[in-house]
Design an enzyme around this catalytic site. Structure first.
Site, PDB file in Angstrom:
ATOM      1  N   ARG A 122       0.847  -1.199   0.000  1.00 38.30           N
ATOM      2  CA  ARG A 122       0.000   0.000   0.000  1.00 38.30           C
ATOM      3  C   ARG A 122       0.883   1.251   0.000  1.00 38.30           C
ATOM      4  NH1 ARG A 122      -5.402  -1.078   1.818  1.00 38.30           N
ATOM      5  NH2 ARG A 122      -6.060  -2.896   0.627  1.00 38.30           N
ATOM      6  N   GLN A 127      -0.240   2.055  -6.455  1.00 39.04           N
ATOM      7  CA  GLN A 127      -1.700   2.185  -6.476  1.00 39.04           C
ATOM      8  C   GLN A 127      -2.329   1.587  -7.733  1.00 39.04           C
ATOM      9  OE1 GLN A 127      -2.546   6.330  -5.829  1.00 39.04           O
ATOM     10  NE2 GLN A 127      -2.521   6.126  -3.607  1.00 39.04           N
ATOM     11  N   ASP A 130      -2.703  -2.158  -7.292  1.00 43.06           N
ATOM     12  CA  ASP A 130      -3.356  -2.608  -6.061  1.00 43.06           C
ATOM     13  C   ASP A 130      -4.720  -3.229  -6.368  1.00 43.06           C
ATOM     14  OD1 ASP A 130      -4.408  -2.990  -3.577  1.00 43.06           O
ATOM     15  OD2 ASP A 130      -3.983  -0.977  -2.829  1.00 43.06           O
ATOM     16  N   SER A 133      -7.583  -3.006  -3.699  1.00 42.35           N
ATOM     17  CA  SER A 133      -8.305  -1.738  -3.671  1.00 42.35           C
ATOM     18  C   SER A 133      -9.258  -1.601  -4.847  1.00 42.35           C
ATOM     19  CB  SER A 133      -7.318  -0.569  -3.661  1.00 42.35           C
ATOM     20  OG  SER A 133      -6.628  -0.519  -2.427  1.00 42.35           O
ATOM     21  N   TYR A 226      -3.888  -0.884   7.715  1.00 34.35           N
ATOM     22  CA  TYR A 226      -4.948  -1.613   8.407  1.00 34.35           C
ATOM     23  C   TYR A 226      -4.981  -1.209   9.878  1.00 34.35           C
ATOM     24  CZ  TYR A 226      -4.863  -4.554   4.259  1.00 34.35           C
ATOM     25  OH  TYR A 226      -4.907  -5.009   2.966  1.00 34.35           O
TER      26      TYR A 226
END
Length: 375
Positions: A122, A127, A130, A133, A226
């Site tokens: 992350r 991104q 990912d 996500s 998280y």
């Protein structure tokens, strides 16, 4: 010789996604790759074989995989498929090694370099790769729709000749990618929205979407984006604040999932028992056992007058767009090591180093190695 990329047909029950869409197949060709896939692999995503221009359609897994340099899949392949891979080939898919210890060991035995898509770090640079996500965004959107269609009332305020109907209240618990998308969608549908998360930095994100943030005064920020485990005292403090909001809501959407670990319980049985008549809970963490104590993964149950839905593999319910986003995630990861028509695995690259699960017959992440040693 071009790099040979093979795309598997998903075989797990309920899985409708495919790891390649036509637009991405064209881009792989431009990278110097030849692409093949099993006949019918895209049908569940409404993509027939003839939609894939320039892609070789294979009739059998053996023909597909025998000389593949790189294999793409959504879910972890079957052991029989891994057995067909040539040594030193590369696999990109979700694996979840804690759930698939034998499969992970088989990847080592076959000397497969496996990039586990759930392990993409992350970080800003990753991104576009990912996959967790990208799939979570779709799940959050769909959770709001499921809540709206399960609820026996409408979400927006409506004025009629016989009076006004008040808008429904929607509480979203867990403000990661899925939770924020659920908040945004519920708001667009006309609900009064509230968001709750143990990470206080999500307050600004919730408010930017027009939602009220439920502040409990507990900061549970953990590693990797998280939340950390809560102490018993923290849980009691949170419960005293959150219970009132749960029991005022018409829809509660929970999204707190941690890959490879059981989902934390956010809603207790007494909290459900005190909810409004006709209220609905959509539990997006069913893969890890669910966030609600009444949740049964894969089922919709009724407790009193409250409906609790705990659907599995929600992104697959939106297979067309889920496949498109996932295929783009794979493409962006592939572009890190497929350069000028050749494979170049640069382990100094943080994304590759943290995403790799097995290489040269070894399990690379220490945490996975330790966990599997106990099995």
């Amino acid at each position: 010789m071009p790099i040979k990329i093979a795309v598997l047909m998903e075989s797990r029950p309920g899985e409708k996604r495919v790891a390649l869409v036509p637009a991405v197949a064209e881009k792989l060709s431009k990278l110097g790759c030849s692409v093949s896939m099993l006949s019918g692999a895209g049908l569940a995503s409404k993509l027939p074989d003839n939609a894939y221009n320039g892609v070789e359609i294979a009739g059998t897994e053996q023909h597909l995989l025998a000389d593949a340099d790189i294999v793409l899949a959504v879910q972890a392949p079957k052991a029989s498929e891994i057995a067909l891979l040539k040594p030193a080939s590369i696999l990109l898919s979700f694996i979840y090694p804690h759930k698939e210890p034998e499969l992970t060991r088989l990847l080592c035995e076959k000397n497969i370099t496996c990039f586990a898509m759930e392990q993409v770090p992350r970080i800003s640079r990753a991104q576009a790769m990912d996959a967790l996500s990208s799939q979570a965004a779709l799940a959050g959107y769909y959770a709001a729709l499921m809540g709206a269609t399960t609820l026996s009332r409408i979400l927006p305020m409506m004025t009629t000749a016989v009076g006004s109907i008040r808008p429904a209240r929607c509480l979203v618990m867990g403000l990661g990618v899925a939770g924020l998308q659920a908040l945004a969608t519920a708001r667009r549908l006309g609900a009064i929205t509230e968001g709750y998360d143990v990470r206080p930095e999500t307050k600004e994100q919730a408010e930017s979407l027009g939602a009220k943030f439920v502040d409990t005064g507990v900061d549970a920020r953990g590693e990797g984006g998280y939340a950390r485990e809560l102490t018993a005292q923290e849980k009691d403090k949170i419960a005293s604040v959150v219970t009132r909001h749960i029991q005022q809501a018409d829809i509660v959407i929970t999204t707190a999932a941690i890959p490879g670990r059981p989902s934390p319980k956010l809603i207790s049985k007494p909290q459900v028992d005190g909810m409004k008549l006709g209220a609905v809970i959509i539990d997006l963490a069913a893969e890890g056992g669910g966030n609600c104590e009444y949740s049964i993964p894969g089922e919709t149950v009724t407790q009193g007058q409250v409906t609790i839905a705990a659907p599995l593999n929600v992104p697959s319910m939106l297979a067309e767009h889920a496949s498109e986003l996932y295929a783009k995630n794979l493409l962006n990861l592939l572009q890190l090591f497929v350069v000028d028509g050749a494979i170049n695995l640069n382990w100094a690259d943080e994304v590759l180093a943290k995403t790799v699960l097995t290489h040269n017959g070894e399990i690379k992440p220490e945490a996975v190695k330790t966990a599997l040693a106990k099995h």
